[in-house]
Write an enzyme that holds these catalytic residues in place. Structure first.
Site, PDB file in Angstrom:
ATOM      1  N   GLU A   1       7.426 -41.620-113.939  1.00 48.15           N
ATOM      2  CA  GLU A   1       7.076 -41.348-112.540  1.00 48.15           C
ATOM      3  C   GLU A   1       7.475 -42.595-111.757  1.00 48.15           C
ATOM      4  O   GLU A   1       6.806 -43.629-111.830  1.00 48.15           O
ATOM      5  CB  GLU A   1       5.565 -41.101-112.412  1.00 48.15           C
ATOM      6  CG  GLU A   1       5.040 -39.987-113.307  1.00 48.15           C
ATOM      7  CD  GLU A   1       5.336 -38.599-112.774  1.00 48.15           C
ATOM      8  OE1 GLU A   1       5.774 -38.493-111.613  1.00 48.15           O
ATOM      9  OE2 GLU A   1       5.141 -37.629-113.514  1.00 48.15           O
ATOM     10  N   LEU A   2       8.568 -42.498-110.991  1.00 47.87           N
ATOM     11  CA  LEU A   2       9.183 -43.725-110.454  1.00 47.87           C
ATOM     12  C   LEU A   2       9.181 -43.751-108.924  1.00 47.87           C
ATOM     13  O   LEU A   2       8.489 -42.988-108.274  1.00 47.87           O
ATOM     14  CB  LEU A   2      10.593 -43.853-111.037  1.00 47.87           C
ATOM     15  CG  LEU A   2      10.664 -43.693-112.570  1.00 47.87           C
ATOM     16  CD1 LEU A   2      12.097 -43.780-113.066  1.00 47.87           C
ATOM     17  CD2 LEU A   2       9.783 -44.707-113.284  1.00 47.87           C
TER      18      LEU A   2
ATOM     19  N   TRP B   1      -0.311 -50.984-110.025  1.00 41.18           N
ATOM     20  CA  TRP B   1      -1.508 -51.449-109.328  1.00 41.18           C
ATOM     21  C   TRP B   1      -1.833 -50.623-108.085  1.00 41.18           C
ATOM     22  O   TRP B   1      -2.909 -50.757-107.529  1.00 41.18           O
ATOM     23  CB  TRP B   1      -1.298 -52.916-108.878  1.00 41.18           C
ATOM     24  CG  TRP B   1       0.065 -53.108-108.273  1.00 41.18           C
ATOM     25  CD1 TRP B   1       1.181 -53.547-108.933  1.00 41.18           C
ATOM     26  CD2 TRP B   1       0.491 -52.815-106.935  1.00 41.18           C
ATOM     27  NE1 TRP B   1       2.277 -53.537-108.091  1.00 41.18           N
ATOM     28  CE2 TRP B   1       1.874 -53.098-106.856  1.00 41.18           C
ATOM     29  CE3 TRP B   1      -0.167 -52.346-105.796  1.00 41.18           C
ATOM     30  CZ2 TRP B   1       2.616 -52.930-105.681  1.00 41.18           C
ATOM     31  CZ3 TRP B   1       0.570 -52.168-104.625  1.00 41.18           C
ATOM     32  CH2 TRP B   1       1.945 -52.455-104.575  1.00 41.18           C
ATOM     33  N   ASN B   2      -0.905 -49.775-107.624  1.00 42.24           N
ATOM     34  CA  ASN B   2      -1.128 -49.204-106.284  1.00 42.24           C
ATOM     35  C   ASN B   2      -2.196 -48.113-106.277  1.00 42.24           C
ATOM     36  O   ASN B   2      -2.859 -47.909-105.265  1.00 42.24           O
ATOM     37  CB  ASN B   2       0.187 -48.721-105.655  1.00 42.24           C
ATOM     38  CG  ASN B   2       0.819 -47.569-106.398  1.00 42.24           C
ATOM     39  OD1 ASN B   2       0.705 -47.469-107.611  1.00 42.24           O
ATOM     40  ND2 ASN B   2       1.486 -46.700-105.678  1.00 42.24           N
TER      41      ASN B   2
ATOM     42  N   CYS C   1       3.815 -44.053-103.771  1.00 38.65           N
ATOM     43  CA  CYS C   1       5.162 -43.622-104.168  1.00 38.65           C
ATOM     44  C   CYS C   1       5.665 -42.476-103.298  1.00 38.65           C
ATOM     45  O   CYS C   1       6.850 -42.391-103.026  1.00 38.65           O
ATOM     46  CB  CYS C   1       5.168 -43.229-105.640  1.00 38.65           C
ATOM     47  SG  CYS C   1       3.970 -41.934-106.025  1.00 38.65           S
TER      48      CYS C   1
ATOM     49  N   ASP D   1      -2.775 -52.847-115.314  1.00 35.47           N
ATOM     50  CA  ASP D   1      -1.845 -53.666-114.526  1.00 35.47           C
ATOM     51  C   ASP D   1      -2.473 -55.036-114.275  1.00 35.47           C
ATOM     52  O   ASP D   1      -3.676 -55.131-113.997  1.00 35.47           O
ATOM     53  CB  ASP D   1      -1.535 -52.981-113.193  1.00 35.47           C
ATOM     54  CG  ASP D   1      -0.419 -53.711-112.461  1.00 35.47           C
ATOM     55  OD1 ASP D   1       0.746 -53.325-112.660  1.00 35.47           O
ATOM     56  OD2 ASP D   1      -0.713 -54.686-111.731  1.00 35.47           O
TER      57      ASP D   1
ATOM     58  N   SER E   1       8.211 -48.766-111.122  1.00 33.65           N
ATOM     59  CA  SER E   1       9.476 -48.816-110.396  1.00 33.65           C
ATOM     60  C   SER E   1      10.598 -48.167-111.216  1.00 33.65           C
ATOM     61  O   SER E   1      10.520 -48.070-112.453  1.00 33.65           O
ATOM     62  CB  SER E   1       9.834 -50.274-110.103  1.00 33.65           C
ATOM     63  OG  SER E   1      10.039 -50.949-111.325  1.00 33.65           O
TER      64      SER E   1
ATOM     65  N   GLU F   1      13.613 -48.742-101.462  1.00 28.17           N
ATOM     66  CA  GLU F   1      12.174 -48.521-101.245  1.00 28.17           C
ATOM     67  C   GLU F   1      11.522 -49.782-100.676  1.00 28.17           C
ATOM     68  O   GLU F   1      11.635 -50.858-101.268  1.00 28.17           O
ATOM     69  CB  GLU F   1      11.526 -48.148-102.586  1.00 28.17           C
ATOM     70  CG  GLU F   1      10.087 -47.695-102.463  1.00 28.17           C
ATOM     71  CD  GLU F   1       9.444 -47.435-103.833  1.00 28.17           C
ATOM     72  OE1 GLU F   1       9.724 -48.214-104.773  1.00 28.17           O
ATOM     73  OE2 GLU F   1       8.675 -46.469-103.953  1.00 28.17           O
TER      74      GLU F   1
HETATM   75  P1  NAD Z   1       6.686 -52.090-111.996  1.00 30.65           P
HETATM   76  O1  NAD Z   1       7.730 -51.215-112.592  1.00 30.65           O
HETATM   77  O2  NAD Z   1       7.023 -53.487-111.722  1.00 30.65           O
HETATM   78  O3  NAD Z   1       5.381 -52.125-112.929  1.00 30.65           O
HETATM   79  C1  NAD Z   1       4.743 -50.953-113.362  1.00 30.65           C
HETATM   80  C2  NAD Z   1       3.974 -51.263-114.645  1.00 30.65           C
HETATM   81  O4  NAD Z   1       4.898 -51.577-115.675  1.00 30.65           O
HETATM   82  C3  NAD Z   1       3.061 -52.475-114.512  1.00 30.65           C
HETATM   83  O5  NAD Z   1       1.839 -52.205-115.145  1.00 30.65           O
HETATM   84  C4  NAD Z   1       3.825 -53.576-115.219  1.00 30.65           C
HETATM   85  O6  NAD Z   1       2.954 -54.550-115.749  1.00 30.65           O
HETATM   86  C5  NAD Z   1       4.532 -52.805-116.309  1.00 30.65           C
HETATM   87  N1  NAD Z   1       5.757 -53.426-116.809  1.00 30.65           N
HETATM   88  C6  NAD Z   1       6.483 -54.436-116.257  1.00 30.65           C
HETATM   89  N2  NAD Z   1       7.574 -54.694-117.016  1.00 30.65           N
HETATM   90  C7  NAD Z   1       7.542 -53.834-118.056  1.00 30.65           C
HETATM   91  C8  NAD Z   1       8.402 -53.586-119.169  1.00 30.65           C
HETATM   92  N3  NAD Z   1       9.526 -54.284-119.357  1.00 30.65           N
HETATM   93  N4  NAD Z   1       8.074 -52.609-120.042  1.00 30.65           N
HETATM   94  C9  NAD Z   1       6.961 -51.850-119.850  1.00 30.65           C
HETATM   95  N5  NAD Z   1       6.097 -52.049-118.819  1.00 30.65           N
HETATM   96  C10 NAD Z   1       6.387 -53.024-117.933  1.00 30.65           C
HETATM   97  O7  NAD Z   1       6.195 -51.317-110.701  1.00 30.65           O
HETATM   98  P2  NAD Z   1       5.275 -51.890-109.535  1.00 30.65           P
HETATM   99  O8  NAD Z   1       6.151 -52.582-108.555  1.00 30.65           O
HETATM  100  O9  NAD Z   1       4.127 -52.609-110.094  1.00 30.65           O
HETATM  101  O10 NAD Z   1       4.752 -50.508-108.902  1.00 30.65           O
HETATM  102  C11 NAD Z   1       5.268 -49.966-107.761  1.00 30.65           C
HETATM  103  C12 NAD Z   1       6.364 -48.956-108.094  1.00 30.65           C
HETATM  104  O11 NAD Z   1       5.784 -47.835-108.763  1.00 30.65           O
HETATM  105  C13 NAD Z   1       7.012 -48.395-106.847  1.00 30.65           C
HETATM  106  O12 NAD Z   1       8.392 -48.275-107.063  1.00 30.65           O
HETATM  107  C14 NAD Z   1       6.384 -47.018-106.708  1.00 30.65           C
HETATM  108  O13 NAD Z   1       7.156 -46.090-105.995  1.00 30.65           O
HETATM  109  C15 NAD Z   1       6.213 -46.639-108.150  1.00 30.65           C
HETATM  110  N6  NAD Z   1       5.183 -45.595-108.294  1.00 30.65           N
HETATM  111  C16 NAD Z   1       5.574 -44.349-108.645  1.00 30.65           C
HETATM  112  C17 NAD Z   1       4.621 -43.323-108.730  1.00 30.65           C
HETATM  113  C18 NAD Z   1       5.014 -41.914-109.077  1.00 30.65           C
HETATM  114  O14 NAD Z   1       4.135 -41.112-109.363  1.00 30.65           O
HETATM  115  N7  NAD Z   1       6.284 -41.558-109.037  1.00 30.65           N
HETATM  116  C19 NAD Z   1       3.286 -43.616-108.460  1.00 30.65           C
HETATM  117  C20 NAD Z   1       2.944 -44.918-108.099  1.00 30.65           C
HETATM  118  C21 NAD Z   1       3.899 -45.906-108.022  1.00 30.65           C
END
Ligand code: NAD
Length: 536
Positions: free
Chosen positions: A273-274, A176-177, A307, A202, A252, A405
């Site tokens: 991309e985490l 969502w970010n 991120c 998301d 994440s 984080e």
């Molecule tokens: P999250 O991992 O909780 O969710 C990310 C996406 O995955 C969401 O759309 C969610 O609905 C989906 N999801 C949830 N459970 C799942 C599963 N079991 N299987 C498949 N998909 C699933 O992450 P978040 O907290 O919503 O986002 C923030 C995180 O994303 C932070 O850690 C941030 O650093 C990271 N991020 C990384 C980058 C990058 O480019 N490295 C960019 C943006 C955000």
């Protein structure tokens, strides 16, 4: 019916509608976007919470696993025709999308702010980034995907080339970010490469992605070339991984690991991309005013929910006190607020869950002895999920905030003796996404960069410069991910290489009637000759 989502704060009943809903967002417009969700008529709906007022946004149909399977099947059926169009025609669709996006950007800026709560400038950066990526892949896609002529096994008699074919159906899961940049930015190269795509919206920010889907239809993208699924993250996300031919995941580290395990079981490729815990080094020779501005920009950008944003600042001891003063001045100058214009530089956090996490990290640090130099509290007088830009010092490894984080507008200062200690502290923990170095000696900073475990290193910029350089790869080392977006790798990952060889002399091997031993002797002679002639 409205149901609660496990992975985003949701409303559970009808309740009053969000006061912050942009005026132009009529029910008819909402329907024109939500129709793009690949869910059957009458499906259950999910409604997110608008960060600016904590009230419901708008209901969006939710998919189940069967809907995801059907969406992938439709995208698979549409893929050959899309691939047959050729790269130039596909690029034309992407360029038309670019033009519509730039023209109609105010609409999506409103939607991003309504759904996610960020300041408008950071919403605009999403438009900027997607525009740059659209032009980049439309213009460079052909070259990145070009066939590679290679030396054949038997010169003259045979030929060989490596060609790139699309993976098929690419799944994209994004958080969502950055709902526009991460939802669409990874889609564009997948489409240019001849894939069709199923993207998961998301639960916090589905309308932004659906708006983009509708705009892409105006640009001429066929109905099934990009399907959107929405619904609970785990259920819909896992079903997507179970059916597509490649998965591009952003989110994440914990979820990324689950996605990687699931993809591995199916032997499909995945880019991940985490999360990060990004360090910024202030060297002894840095321009401290520039470094303070860069740190504040990078720490508080997107309300710290980026991120690559900076959470750790490692300052050379000789300049620590002066830098701290400069950073506190830059922090107190941050304009925090909620409005659909460019008046504020720091907006709201996205949700109650985000506010709880940020508050808990700071509370834990303070309880264990850290000092709050600025901020350190929520600002409910501005909005329900607003948190003050915060600077801490005295953070130690036993505190959650040290290496975990935070993902909020919170930064911690650490004093280091020299470059060696700065590198050692920067490399603590397992993340490795992005890093920054401030120094007047750019050559010295460039020499320091390879010693830091990070996918990108920005010199004299806090965070965005590397991400904005779309011709170069962006991604993480260690727990921050696998693979790269942007640049050549950002499109080639959506293809398979296929080696195509041709023989003008029929099957290779000993010609009929030639004794095998004689053929082997000839072959050995050739090996020795080529070695002497230094032929590769
Ligand atoms: P999250 O991992 O909780 O969710 C990310 C996406 O995955 C969401 O759309 C969610 O609905 C989906 N999801 C949830 N459970 C799942 C599963 N079991 N299987 C498949 N998909 C699933 O992450 P978040 O907290 O919503 O986002 C923030 C995180 O994303 C932070 O850690 C941030 O650093 C990271 N991020 C990384 C980058 C990058 O480019 N490295 C960019 C943006 C955000």
């Amino acid at each position: 019916m409205t149901t609660a989502l496990p992975d985003a704060p949701q409303t559970t009943g009808p309740g009053p509608a969000s006061r912050f809903r942009p005026e132009w967002v009529s029910d008819a417009r909402l329907a024109s976007w939500t129709r793009w969700v690949a869910a059957p008529a009458g499906a259950a709906t999910l409604t997110a919470t608008a960060p600016y007022d904590g009230l419901p946004t708008a209901p969006v149909p939710a998919c189940g696993p069967d809907d995801v399977a059907a969406a992938v099947a439709a995208a698979r059926a549409a893929q050959p025709a899309w691939a047959t169009l050729g790269v130039d025609e596909r690029a034309e669709v992407v360029l038309r999308f670019h033009d519509l996006l730039v023209e109609r950007q105010d609409e999506v800026l409103d939607l991003i702010q309504w759904e996610m709560g960020k300041a408008r400038f950071h919403a605009w950066q999403e438009v900027l980034q997607v525009g740059n990526l659209a032009r980049h892949y439309a213009r460079h896609g052909r070259a990145y995907l070009e066939d590679r002529k290679v030396r054949p096994a038997i010169p003259l008699a045979t030929s060989a080339r490596e060609v790139r074919v699309p993976k098929g159906v690419v799944g994209i899961i994004s958080p969502w970010n950055y709902p526009l940049y991460l939802g669409v930015g990874d889609l564009l190269p997948a489409l240019v490469a001849g894939n069709t795509v199923v993207g998961k919206a998301d639960p916090q920010t589905p309308l932004t992605l659906l708006w983009a889907r509708a705009l892409m239809a105006e640009a001429g993208l066929p109905e099934d070339a990009w399907k959107v699924v929405a619904g609970p993250g785990a259920e819909v996300g896992e079903a997507l991984v179970d059916h597509v031919d490649y998965i591009a995941f952003t989110g994440s580290t914990a979820t990324g690991r689950l996605v990687a395990e699931r993809a591995a079981r199916r032997l499909i490729g995945a880019s991940l991309e985490l999360g990060g815990k990004n360090p910024l080094i202030v060297r002894h020779d840095a321009d401290l005013a520039v470094a303070a501005r860069g740190t504040a920009d990078a720490a508080f950008a997107n309300t710290g929910q980026m991120c690559i944003h900076i959470e750790r600042v490692l300052v050379h001891t000789d300049v620590y006190d002066d830098f701290r003063e400069a950073l506190l001045a830059a922090t107190s100058g941050q304009r925090v607020g909620q409005a659909y214009d460019y008046a504020f530089g720091v907006g709201s956090l996205a949700s109650q869950a985000q506010l709880d996490k940020v508050s808990a990290h700071v509370a834990d640090a303070v309880a264990k002895g850290a000092t709050v130099l600025a901020g350190g509290r929520a600002l409910p007088e501005i909005g329900p999920f607003v948190y003050a830009p915060t600077v801490l010092e005295g953070v130690t490894e036993d505190m959650d905030l040290c290496l975990g984080e935070t993902f909020g507008p919170v930064v911690a200062l650490y004093r280091v003796a020299d470059d060696d200690e700065a590198v050692a502290v920067a490399n603590q923990g397992r993340a490795g996404l992005s890093a920054s170095i401030f120094s007047k000696d750019i050559a010295a900073a460039q020499a320091l960069a390879p010693r830091i475990r990070a996918g990108s290193v920005n010199i004299n910029d806090g965070a965005s410069l590397a991400a904005g350089t779309v011709e170069a790869g962006m991604g993480g080392m260690g727990d921050s991910g696998l693979g790269r977006r942007h640049g050549p790798e950002g499109i080639r990952k959506y293809t398979e290489t296929q080696t195509v060889v041709a023989s003008r002399i029929g099957p290779v091997g000993p010609p009929a009637g030639t004794p095998v031993a004689k053929f082997v002797a000839l072959g050995n002679g050739q090996l020795r000759l080529l070695r002497r002639l230094r032929v590769r």
